[in-house]
Enzyme design. Structure first.
Site, PDB file in Angstrom:
ATOM      1  CG  ASN A  13      -1.891   1.029   1.395  1.00 34.57           C
ATOM      2  OD1 ASN A  13      -2.355   1.251   2.502  1.00 34.57           O
ATOM      3  ND2 ASN A  13      -2.278   1.695   0.321  1.00 34.57           N
ATOM      4  CG  ASN A  66      -8.500   7.817  -0.366  1.00 23.21           C
ATOM      5  OD1 ASN A  66      -7.711   7.047   0.164  1.00 23.21           O
ATOM      6  ND2 ASN A  66      -9.753   7.970   0.045  1.00 23.21           N
ATOM      7  CB  CYS A  75      -4.072   6.052   6.016  1.00 22.44           C
ATOM      8  SG  CYS A  75      -3.106   4.944   4.944  1.00 22.44           S
ATOM      9  CG  HIS A 161     -13.081  -0.038   7.190  1.00 21.92           C
ATOM     10  ND1 HIS A 161     -12.239  -0.495   6.203  1.00 21.92           N
ATOM     11  CD2 HIS A 161     -12.447   1.003   7.786  1.00 21.92           C
ATOM     12  CE1 HIS A 161     -11.133   0.229   6.217  1.00 21.92           C
ATOM     13  NE2 HIS A 161     -11.224   1.142   7.162  1.00 21.92           N
ATOM     14  CD  GLU A 210      -7.014   1.366   0.815  1.00 15.96           C
ATOM     15  OE1 GLU A 210      -7.056   2.619   0.910  1.00 15.96           O
ATOM     16  OE2 GLU A 210      -5.988   0.695   1.101  1.00 15.96           O
ATOM     17  CB  CYS A 219      -6.724  -1.763   3.460  1.00 14.15           C
ATOM     18  SG  CYS A 219      -7.743  -0.462   4.185  1.00 14.15           S
ATOM     19  N   GLY A 220      -4.551  -1.088   6.188  1.00 14.39           N
ATOM     20  CA  GLY A 220      -4.365  -1.261   7.630  1.00 14.39           C
ATOM     21  C   GLY A 220      -5.665  -1.106   8.409  1.00 14.39           C
ATOM     22  N   GLY A 222      -8.514  -1.460   7.163  1.00 15.25           N
ATOM     23  CA  GLY A 222      -9.374  -2.576   6.713  1.00 15.25           C
ATOM     24  C   GLY A 222      -9.072  -3.852   7.473  1.00 15.25           C
TER      25      GLY A 222
HETATM   26  N1  LIG Z   1      -8.979   4.510   1.443  1.00 15.16           N
HETATM   27  C1  LIG Z   1      -9.130   4.824   2.876  1.00 15.16           C
HETATM   28  C2  LIG Z   1      -7.883   5.590   3.400  1.00 15.16           C
HETATM   29  C3  LIG Z   1      -6.611   4.740   3.406  1.00 15.16           C
HETATM   30  C4  LIG Z   1      -6.760   3.501   4.237  1.00 15.16           C
HETATM   31  C5  LIG Z   1      -5.703   2.408   4.033  1.00 15.16           C
HETATM   32  N2  LIG Z   1      -4.692   2.664   3.038  1.00 15.16           N
HETATM   33  C6  LIG Z   1      -5.087   1.983   5.364  1.00 15.16           C
HETATM   34  O1  LIG Z   1      -3.940   1.495   5.394  1.00 15.16           O
HETATM   35  O2  LIG Z   1      -5.815   2.074   6.392  1.00 15.16           O
HETATM   36  C7  LIG Z   1     -10.396   5.674   3.075  1.00 15.16           C
HETATM   37  O3  LIG Z   1     -10.850   6.285   2.098  1.00 15.16           O
HETATM   38  O4  LIG Z   1     -10.889   5.707   4.217  1.00 15.16           O
END
Ligand SMILES: N[C@H](CCC[C@H](N)C(=O)O)C(=O)O
Length: 276
Positions: A13, A66, A75, A161, A210, A219-220, A222
């Site tokens: 990522n 993003n 993030c 989420h 995402e 995705c952390g 996630g």
């Molecule tokens: N796309 C996510 C932000 C980045 C999250 C992801 N890259 C992580 O590592 O948590 C959103 O719109 O809420």
């Protein structure tokens, strides 16, 4: 002007990280989209801005955008890279770093082996906090997609989420269902969509479509959302190993009244500068 940046990633990522403590720059959504382009620009999933804090009780302000230019609340993979970056750039000498984000405060700790431990704060389940249009909190919601009923769990890790249980992430309809749910009217701020395959009570596989990017290698937030969803539904026990296409994260969550703890790597790829 020339803007100095560092390219980093957390399990693939990938991020453009910019120090706005020692630099001054204004990056609007159109410029961010241009910089995010993997052919005409630098290419990244998210832009991370390191800024001075606006409060005396935190070390930095951490802003996240993003690839589509939208500013978001959190993030997780980026938080680990943020910690690595501020130490490498000597913006701090602390190995316990507190940062403010639009989704709440995070506590970052860089371990001796280079992995980073992040206190991601508490998950939130009330529909209004996600946000999700729903009458009442539940651990299973459903929506209609082209006549197909899709069942999902939903929560906030500062950012929204949805978590969908699947038999196999390899055959999960990420490309079809991801964008449809991301933009579904039930989610007024859109949503990140996780497809979770439970392998054992302490191990899952996960793919994430995402919000504002599309499917990423990891995705952390996630991974946190998937582990929390499985634990609160009695399907998983903490700590949970989350295997994403880009690699593995460890997620701990003791109970509803505690923070989610995420531990994983943060990698610096190269430094660069670009005329903006
Ligand atoms: N796309 C996510 C932000 C980045 C999250 C992801 N890259 C992580 O590592 O948590 C959103 O719109 O809420």
């Amino acid at each position: 002007m020339m803007l100095h940046f560092t390219k980093m990633h957390g399990l693939g990522n990938d991020f453009m990280v910019v120090d706005l403590v020692t630099q001054r720059a204004r990056l609007d959504a159109e410029l961010i989209r241009r910089l995010a382009d993997r052919r005409f620009g630098i290419g990244f999933d998210q832009l991370l801005l390191v800024e001075p804090p606006t409060r005396p009780d935190v070390d930095f302000r951490y802003r996240i955008f993003n690839a589509d230019g939208s500013e978001v609340e959190n993030c997780g993979n980026g938080a680990r890279c943020f910690a690595r970056f501020v130490l490498d750039q000597r913006l701090t000498t602390r190995r316990e770093i507190s940062v403010q984000t639009a989704g709440g405060d995070l506590q970052l700790r860089v371990a001796g082996d280079g992995r980073v431990r992040v206190d991601m704060g508490q998950p939130r389940f009330a529909p209004a906090d996600i946000p999700l249009n729903a009458e009442a909190p539940a651990s299973a919601y459903s929506l209609d997609h082209n006549g197909l009923e899709v069942t999902f769990d939903a929560l906030s890790m500062g950012n929204p989420h949805a978590v969908i249980d699947v038999a196999s992430v390899d055959s999960a309809p990420v490309a079809q269902l991801g964008p449809a749910i991301e933009a579904h009217p039930r989610f007024p701020h859109r949503v990140n969509v996780g497809f979770m395959e439970i392998v054992a009570e302490d191990r899952v596989r996960l793919r994430v479509f995402e919000r504002g990017v599309g499917e990423t290698l990891a995705c952390g937030t996630g991974a946190c959302a998937a582990a929390v969803s499985g634990i609160r539904r009695g399907l998983l026990t903490s700590p949970v190993s989350v295997t994403l296409p880009g690699g593995e994260l460890t997620i701990e969550w003791a109970n509803q009244a505690t923070s989610v703890i995420m531990t994983g790597p943060a990698v610096r790829v190269f430094d660069g500068r670009i005329a903006i």
